[in-house]
Structure formats: structure tokens, C-alpha cells
Design a protein around this motif. Structure first.
Motif, mmCIF file in Angstrom:
data_model
loop_
_atom_site.group_PDB
_atom_site.id
_atom_site.type_symbol
_atom_site.label_atom_id
_atom_site.label_comp_id
_atom_site.label_asym_id
_atom_site.label_seq_id
_atom_site.Cartn_x
_atom_site.Cartn_y
_atom_site.Cartn_z
ATOM 1 N N GLU A 349 0.753 -1.409 -0.067
ATOM 2 C CA GLU A 349 0.076 -0.082 -0.080
ATOM 3 C C GLU A 349 0.713 1.294 -0.129
ATOM 4 O O GLU A 349 0.428 2.250 -0.704
ATOM 5 C CB GLU A 349 -0.954 -0.081 1.200
ATOM 6 N N GLY A 350 1.788 1.082 0.561
ATOM 7 C CA GLY A 350 2.919 2.149 0.484
ATOM 8 C C GLY A 350 3.546 2.442 -0.389
ATOM 9 O O GLY A 350 3.781 3.881 -1.269
ATOM 10 N N GLY A 351 3.814 1.568 -1.487
ATOM 11 C CA GLY A 351 4.270 1.450 -2.928
ATOM 12 C C GLY A 351 3.418 2.211 -3.684
ATOM 13 O O GLY A 351 3.754 2.958 -4.335
ATOM 14 N N TRP A 352 2.121 1.554 -3.476
ATOM 15 C CA TRP A 352 1.076 2.325 -4.375
ATOM 16 C C TRP A 352 0.948 3.653 -4.179
ATOM 17 O O TRP A 352 0.880 4.453 -4.968
ATOM 18 C CB TRP A 352 -0.316 1.552 -4.245
ATOM 19 N N ALA A 353 0.786 4.144 -2.847
ATOM 20 C CA ALA A 353 0.586 5.475 -2.391
ATOM 21 C C ALA A 353 1.707 6.308 -3.144
ATOM 22 O O ALA A 353 1.424 7.313 -3.342
ATOM 23 C CB ALA A 353 0.521 5.804 -0.969
ATOM 24 N N ALA A 354 3.057 5.861 -2.897
ATOM 25 C CA ALA A 354 4.015 6.621 -3.622
ATOM 26 C C ALA A 354 3.908 7.024 -5.088
ATOM 27 O O ALA A 354 4.251 7.796 -5.681
ATOM 28 C CB ALA A 354 5.271 5.912 -3.484
ATOM 29 N N CYS A 355 3.457 5.741 -5.774
ATOM 30 C CA CYS A 355 3.421 5.971 -7.298
ATOM 31 C C CYS A 355 2.075 6.898 -7.747
ATOM 32 O O CYS A 355 2.002 7.606 -8.412
ATOM 33 C CB CYS A 355 3.281 4.416 -7.954
ATOM 34 N N ALA A 356 1.017 6.813 -6.772
ATOM 35 C CA ALA A 356 -0.086 7.476 -6.948
ATOM 36 C C ALA A 356 0.319 8.972 -6.544
ATOM 37 O O ALA A 356 -0.253 9.845 -7.395
ATOM 38 C CB ALA A 356 -1.245 7.023 -5.994
ATOM 39 N N LEU A 357 1.057 9.391 -5.617
ATOM 40 C CA LEU A 357 1.580 10.591 -5.644
ATOM 41 C C LEU A 357 2.209 11.121 -6.556
ATOM 42 O O LEU A 357 1.880 12.446 -7.052
ATOM 43 C CB LEU A 357 2.519 10.614 -4.237
ATOM 44 N N ILE A 358 3.119 10.398 -7.368
ATOM 45 C CA ILE A 358 3.789 10.821 -8.411
ATOM 46 C C ILE A 358 2.876 11.228 -9.612
ATOM 47 O O ILE A 358 3.054 12.425 -10.304
ATOM 48 C CB ILE A 358 4.916 9.929 -8.858
ATOM 49 N N ALA A 359 2.114 10.377 -9.717
ATOM 50 C CA ALA A 359 1.106 10.681 -10.752
ATOM 51 C C ALA A 359 0.224 11.869 -10.385
ATOM 52 O O ALA A 359 -0.392 12.566 -11.517
ATOM 53 C CB ALA A 359 0.086 9.251 -10.908
ATOM 54 N N ASP A 360 -0.429 11.956 -9.240
ATOM 55 C CA ASP A 360 -1.101 13.067 -9.055
ATOM 56 C C ASP A 360 -0.291 14.434 -9.001
ATOM 57 O O ASP A 360 -0.963 15.505 -9.532
ATOM 58 C CB ASP A 360 -1.917 12.810 -7.495
ATOM 59 N N HIS A 361 0.790 14.389 -8.333
ATOM 60 C CA HIS A 361 1.560 15.563 -8.262
ATOM 61 C C HIS A 361 2.265 16.110 -9.466
ATOM 62 O O HIS A 361 2.301 17.310 -9.802
ATOM 63 C CB HIS A 361 2.368 15.435 -6.969
ATOM 64 N N TRP A 362 3.052 15.022 -10.020
ATOM 65 C CA TRP A 362 3.633 15.405 -11.097
ATOM 66 C C TRP A 362 3.147 15.089 -12.614
ATOM 67 O O TRP A 362 3.552 15.616 -13.590
ATOM 68 C CB TRP A 362 5.131 14.749 -10.957
ATOM 69 N N GLY A 363 2.117 14.130 -12.568
ATOM 70 C CA GLY A 363 1.465 13.733 -13.696
ATOM 71 C C GLY A 363 1.992 12.514 -14.080
ATOM 72 O O GLY A 363 3.060 11.753 -13.731
ATOM 73 N N GLU A 364 1.154 11.665 -14.733
ATOM 74 C CA GLU A 364 1.546 10.178 -15.144
ATOM 75 C C GLU A 364 2.647 9.939 -15.945
ATOM 76 O O GLU A 364 3.253 9.087 -15.983
ATOM 77 C CB GLU A 364 0.150 9.655 -15.857
ATOM 78 N N LYS A 365 2.730 11.291 -17.139
ATOM 79 C CA LYS A 365 3.984 10.861 -17.882
ATOM 80 C C LYS A 365 5.396 11.072 -17.080
ATOM 81 O O LYS A 365 6.374 10.264 -17.483
ATOM 82 C CB LYS A 365 3.727 12.154 -18.935
ATOM 83 N N LYS A 366 5.153 11.850 -15.979
ATOM 84 C CA LYS A 366 6.384 11.966 -14.986
ATOM 85 C C LYS A 366 6.614 10.464 -14.326
ATOM 86 O O LYS A 366 7.675 9.990 -14.289
ATOM 87 C CB LYS A 366 6.288 12.935 -14.106
ATOM 88 N N LEU A 367 5.641 9.958 -14.001
ATOM 89 C CA LEU A 367 5.638 8.604 -13.401
ATOM 90 C C LEU A 367 6.330 7.718 -14.307
ATOM 91 O O LEU A 367 7.055 6.641 -13.934
ATOM 92 C CB LEU A 367 4.085 8.273 -13.157
ATOM 93 N N PHE A 368 5.813 7.563 -15.549
ATOM 94 C CA PHE A 368 6.402 6.325 -16.573
ATOM 95 C C PHE A 368 7.826 6.883 -16.819
ATOM 96 O O PHE A 368 8.684 5.908 -16.766
ATOM 97 C CB PHE A 368 5.757 6.714 -17.814
ATOM 98 N N ALA A 369 8.152 8.257 -17.001
ATOM 99 C CA ALA A 369 9.748 8.621 -17.086
ATOM 100 C C ALA A 369 10.425 8.339 -15.916
ATOM 101 O O ALA A 369 11.553 7.778 -15.985
ATOM 102 C CB ALA A 369 9.820 10.129 -17.330
ATOM 103 N N PHE A 370 10.006 8.325 -14.879
ATOM 104 C CA PHE A 370 10.496 8.026 -13.377
ATOM 105 C C PHE A 370 10.902 6.647 -13.302
ATOM 106 O O PHE A 370 12.012 6.125 -13.090
ATOM 107 C CB PHE A 370 9.873 8.284 -12.186
#
Length: 412
Positions: A349-370
Motif C-alpha cells: 500500500e505504501g508503494g501504491w501511495a508513492a506511485c499515486a503521489l507521483i501521478a497526482d503531483h507530477w503527472g502520469e507521464k512523469k511517473l512513466f519517465a521516473f
């Protein structure tokens, strides 16, 4: 490699698959390691005949490479070939790695079996085997007298029983000891998972998945080559990360007992999570921490679902409400399934929350790039730090602080 535990939990599991060359059907692969000489050449010739016999579904030709006196082995081989009959093979090859002599007419060979399923595998699945052989002085040929698992310790599905094959739209389900109705239901769920993953992961991938459904949880452990207890694991994705060469074929191995206890929603989440690992395999490496690979797979699985954060992360929400806010992102060891189930759930759940944070705060494209940036790093050291700096313009310390605040606001 990855799995799912209990309701939605999971673990990493050592797989038996290796990256390799796309091999021509029916031919032994070029030998990299075996010493040159008549013994190695003779054994390779025997392996060639065995490979061709499997692809031709010629049981007699296969048994002709086995010592006539090895009656137990011949019986087992006849049964295995019958069990394998319905599996749509695209290639079947052997690579000879090492030969140990036991006199002029006896040898033990370390062999890598590689096979591909037609229309599904772009690269082969590999399994280590150890063959004992005897040379017949009359004809000069080598005959197999023993065949056992090699270094990976894994058994093969068709060694466990007759393989039933179900073709889905985007999936192929191979089961032993399971009903056709059960396998078709798994195929339908996998067929929903594949498009969901394609919508969540922007890069091209095969867009199809192969699932193995053994008879029991102990059979599941045998396929993985471990003695671990997988009773709470609903599914595991095999596949080696961090190696060089072509991305290997993945298999999602389903534990029918644990998977069967889940409802329709839970089963969909499990197979979407596991299919995400298949899709992202080429971008996942030894540099990728578990919180990112498992968190991203959960993020992809829940991405289109109508679930509140507290329902996605109930264990972590309870901890936050108790004032037990985690101080750091989950460590790899937190994902070990043999430990405390609640700790395991909080890690996912912590890992999910970290990825959700990146998608919400920086955007999904940044999550993919990260994700790509971390996996593309040479090794674990500095991978997350560099990717956070270059892609997210932040530091691990600042990201962790933001993540903790995110947990507090979303789950508190």
C-alpha cells in the motif's frame, strides 16, 4: 518477480526464466560453455534428436534417445510427452553448458531447456536440467539414462500432469488438474487485465499473457523451484530482472486455492497487477526497488477502479489513524511474504501511495519517465536519487516528506 498475497498482497519470487536468443525450432543452440570434443558433439546430436522429436510429437523418436534399460525414465517421458501434447509449441531447444566425464562411456551434462509457446513468446522460457548419459559402443551414440532438475530446481508443468489449454482473446491459460470452466474464467479475467495494462503503460509490449494454473499450492512451489510456502499467494509472475540480453518470456502462475477465495474484483486486481509486471519487464531491473515495481503494478491495477484511497490501502490507513505514520518508503525486505501479513500489506500500500503521489503531483507521464529512469540505471546505488533529481526535480528526503504528508491527508 512478483506475487500477490491474501486479499491483494504479494511478494517477489525467484523465477526460473532467463533471457536468451530466439532459437530455430528443432536445433540445439550454439554451445558456449561445453568443452570441445567427441563427447560434447555426440551429446549435442542426441539433444538435437530429442528436440526434433518433441516438436514433431514423435514419442517413439524421443524414446529412441533414452537408454532402453532406463524403464522408469522411459515411462515418465512417455507420460510427459502425452501431457504436453496440446501445448502449442513454437520452438524447443537444448543448450549444452557443461559435460562431466565418468569414464569413456558415461557422462553427466548440464543442459538448459528452452521453449517458446507459439504466438505468445518472443523469447524462450528456460529451465535447467541435468542429464546422465551412456554411450553405446555398438553405434557410438549417447543415450539418456537420467533426467532431473538443474540449478533452478524447478519442475515443468507437464511433469505434474496432463496440461489443459484454454485460449483467451489476449491470454493463454495452461492448467493441470483444473476444470475447463475454472480455466476459462481465469482467461476471461486475464483478457480484461491486458487492455487495462495497455491503457496504464504507454510503451509497446506484447499485449498478451500466459498463465499457469497448477493443481495445488505445493505444485506451484515446484514450478518456482522453491520450498517456500505460497499458501497465501494468489499469483506470482516469474521472469528474471537485471540481466542482460533480451527480455525473457514471463509466466503468471496462479495459486488456485488462494485465487479462488477472492471475489471478482480481487481476482481482476491480482491479474492486472501481475500483467503489469509482464508489460513493464523490459524497464524493470536490479536497480528498481520493490516499492516502485510493486507500487506501480498496484497503481496500474487500481487506476481505473472506483475506489477511495482508504479502501485501496486499509492497513496503512489504520496505521495512519493510529498515529503510526511510516518514517520511510518500504524497503525490499518489507515485501517478504513469510513475515507479518499486515506489514506486507502496508508495504504494498505504501508503494501504491508513492506511485499515486507521483501521478497526482507530477503527472502520469512523469511517473512513466521516473520508472524508466530508475530501471535504466546501472545499479541500485543512486538510481532513485538520480531519477528523482532528473525527472521529478526533488530529492529522496523531500519526496519522503511529501509522501508522508500525502498519507496523512489521504488516509488520516
Amino acid at each position: 518477480m512478483n506475487g500477490r498475497r491474501g486479499r491483494h498482497g504479494g511478494r517477489r519470487a525467484a523465477g526460473a526464466l532467463l533471457a536468451g536468443l530466439l532459437l530455430v525450432s528443432g536445433c540445439a543452440a550454439p554451445d558456449d560453455d561445453a568443452a570441445p570434443g567427441a563427447t560434447a558433439r555426440g551429446i549435442r546430436a542426441t539433444l538435437d534428436r530429442r528436440a526434433a522429436a518433441v516438436l514433431d510429437h514423435d514419442t517413439d523418436a524421443f524414446l529412441a534417445t533414452t537408454d532402453p534399460g532406463a524403464t522408469g525414465l522411459r515411462t515418465a517421458e512417455r507420460r510427459e510427452l502425452a501431457n504436453l501434447a496440446d501445448v502449442p509449441l513454437g520452438s524447443w531447444t537444448y543448450r549444452l553448458h557443461d559435460v562431466t566425464g565418468q569414464g569413456a562411456d558415461r557422462a553427466t551434462a548440464e543442459v538448459e531447456l528452452r521453449y517458446r509457446i507459439k504466438d505468445y513468446d518472443a523469447a524462450p522460457v528456460a529451465a535447467d536440467r541435468v542429464l546422465d548419459l551412456r554411450r553405446d559402443r555398438a553405434d557410438g551414440r549417447w543415450y539418456v539414462v537420467g533426467d532431473r532438475a538443474g540449478g533452478d530446481g524447478a519442475r515443468l508443468l507437464w511433469q505434474q500432469g496432463d496440461v489443459r489449454v484454454v485460449h483467451g482473446t489476449h491470454s493463454l491459460v495452461l492448467g493441470v488438474g483444473r476444470t475447463g470452466q475454472e480455466l476459462r474464467a481465469i482467461a476471461r479475467t486475464a483478457d480484461r487485465a491486458v487492455p487495462a495494462v495497455s491503457r496504464a503503460w504507454p510503451e509497446h509490449w506484447a499485449g498478451r499473457v500466459v498463465l499457469l494454473v497448477p493443481r495445488t499450492v505445493d505444485d506451484m512451489a515446484e514450478l518456482l523451484g522453491t520450498a517456500a510456502d505460497y499458501r497465501g499467494i494468489a499469483a506470482v509472475t516469474t521472469g528474471q530482472t537485471g540481466g542482460t540480453g533480451r527480455t525473457p518470456a514471463d509466466r503468471v502462475i496462479v495459486n488456485p486455492q488462494a485465487y479462488g477465495t477472492l471475489g471478482t474484483f480481487g481476482q481482476r486486481i491480482v491479474l492486472t497487477h501481475e500483467t503489469t509486471h509482464v508489460a513493464t519487464r523490459a524497464r524493470t531491473s536490479a536497480a528498481t526497488p520493490a516499492w516502485l515495481s510493486e507500487g506501480f503494478a498496484d497503481w496500474a491495477a487500481y487506476r481505473s477502479e472506483d475506489r477511495t484511497p482508504a479502501r485501496i490501502a486499509p492497513e496503512l490507513a489504520d496505521a495512519v489513524r493510529r498515529g503510526d505514520l511510516p518514517a520511510e518508503l518500504p524497503a525490499d525486505e518489507d515485501f517478504g511474504f513469510a513475515g507479518d501479513p499486515a506489514r506486507l500489506a502496508r508495504a504494498y500500500e505504501g508503494g501504491w501511495a508513492a506511485c499515486a503521489l507521483i501521478a497526482d503531483h507530477w503527472g502520469e507521464k512523469k511517473l512513466f519517465a521516473f520508472y524508466r529512469a530508475v530501471g535504466g540505471h546501472r545499479g541500485r546505488d543512486g538510481a532513485v536519487e538520480q531519477a528523482m533529481h532528473e525527472v521529478l526535480d526533488t530529492t529522496p528526503q523531500d519526496f519522503t516528506a511529501l509522501w508522508r504528508e500525502h498519507l496523512r491527508s489521504e488516509l488520516g
